[in-house]
Design a protein around this motif. Structure first.
Motif, PDB file in Angstrom:
ATOM      1  N   ALA A  82      82.817  48.497  14.985  1.00  0.00           N
ATOM      2  CA  ALA A  82      81.496  48.743  14.390  1.00  0.00           C
ATOM      3  C   ALA A  82      81.001  50.149  14.721  1.00  0.00           C
ATOM      4  CB  ALA A  82      80.489  47.702  14.880  1.00  0.00           C
ATOM      5  N   LEU A 121      76.302  49.540   8.840  1.00  0.00           N
ATOM      6  CA  LEU A 121      76.188  48.575   9.932  1.00  0.00           C
ATOM      7  C   LEU A 121      74.855  47.821   9.832  1.00  0.00           C
ATOM      8  CD1 LEU A 121      77.279  47.249  12.469  1.00  0.00           C
ATOM      9  CD2 LEU A 121      76.363  49.186  13.789  1.00  0.00           C
ATOM     10  N   LYS A 165      80.913  40.925  11.116  1.00  0.00           N
ATOM     11  CA  LYS A 165      82.316  41.337  11.073  1.00  0.00           C
ATOM     12  C   LYS A 165      83.029  40.675   9.897  1.00  0.00           C
ATOM     13  CE  LYS A 165      86.455  41.601  13.931  1.00  0.00           C
ATOM     14  NZ  LYS A 165      87.031  41.331  15.253  1.00  0.00           N
TER      15      LYS A 165
END
Length: 106
Positions: free
Chosen positions: A16, A24, A62
């Protein structure tokens, strides 16, 4: 809205750190919305937020990112080593609404 800071997400998901901050943020907000939609209806969030909810949000963010990388058949990788992605993984669901080990009678 999100339950996690960028630093917390990066601690749980090292890749990330390589994402654009706006991407993000979008992934975290989307994952938050997914998680809240799966939770039972509630008027206010608990304080403090359960750690399992925070972990579920990181997993879902994710998973959303991996979905961006997926092919048209919903898998990531080569056909021999592919991974199929699901909208809300069973692990995320378990973190949000764990199944109890005690049977109930109705």
């Amino acid at each position: 809205m999100t339950w996690l800071t960028d630093a917390q997400v990066i601690a749980l998901w090292a890749d990330a750190a390589n994402l654009d901050p706006d991407v993000l943020a979008l992934l975290l907000e989307s994952a938050y919305d997914d998680c809240v939609a799966y939770l039972p209806d509630m008027e206010i969030e608990p304080d403090p937020i359960p750690k399992s909810w925070m972990l579920a949000q990181a997993y879902q963010a994710k998973s959303r990112y991996n979905a961006l990388l997926a092919g048209s058949d919903g898998s990531v990788g080569t056909p021999e080593n592919g991974l199929t992605l699901f909208p809300l993984d069973w692990q995320v669901k378990q973190l949000l609404r764990p199944k109890r080990g005690r049977p109930t009678f109705g």
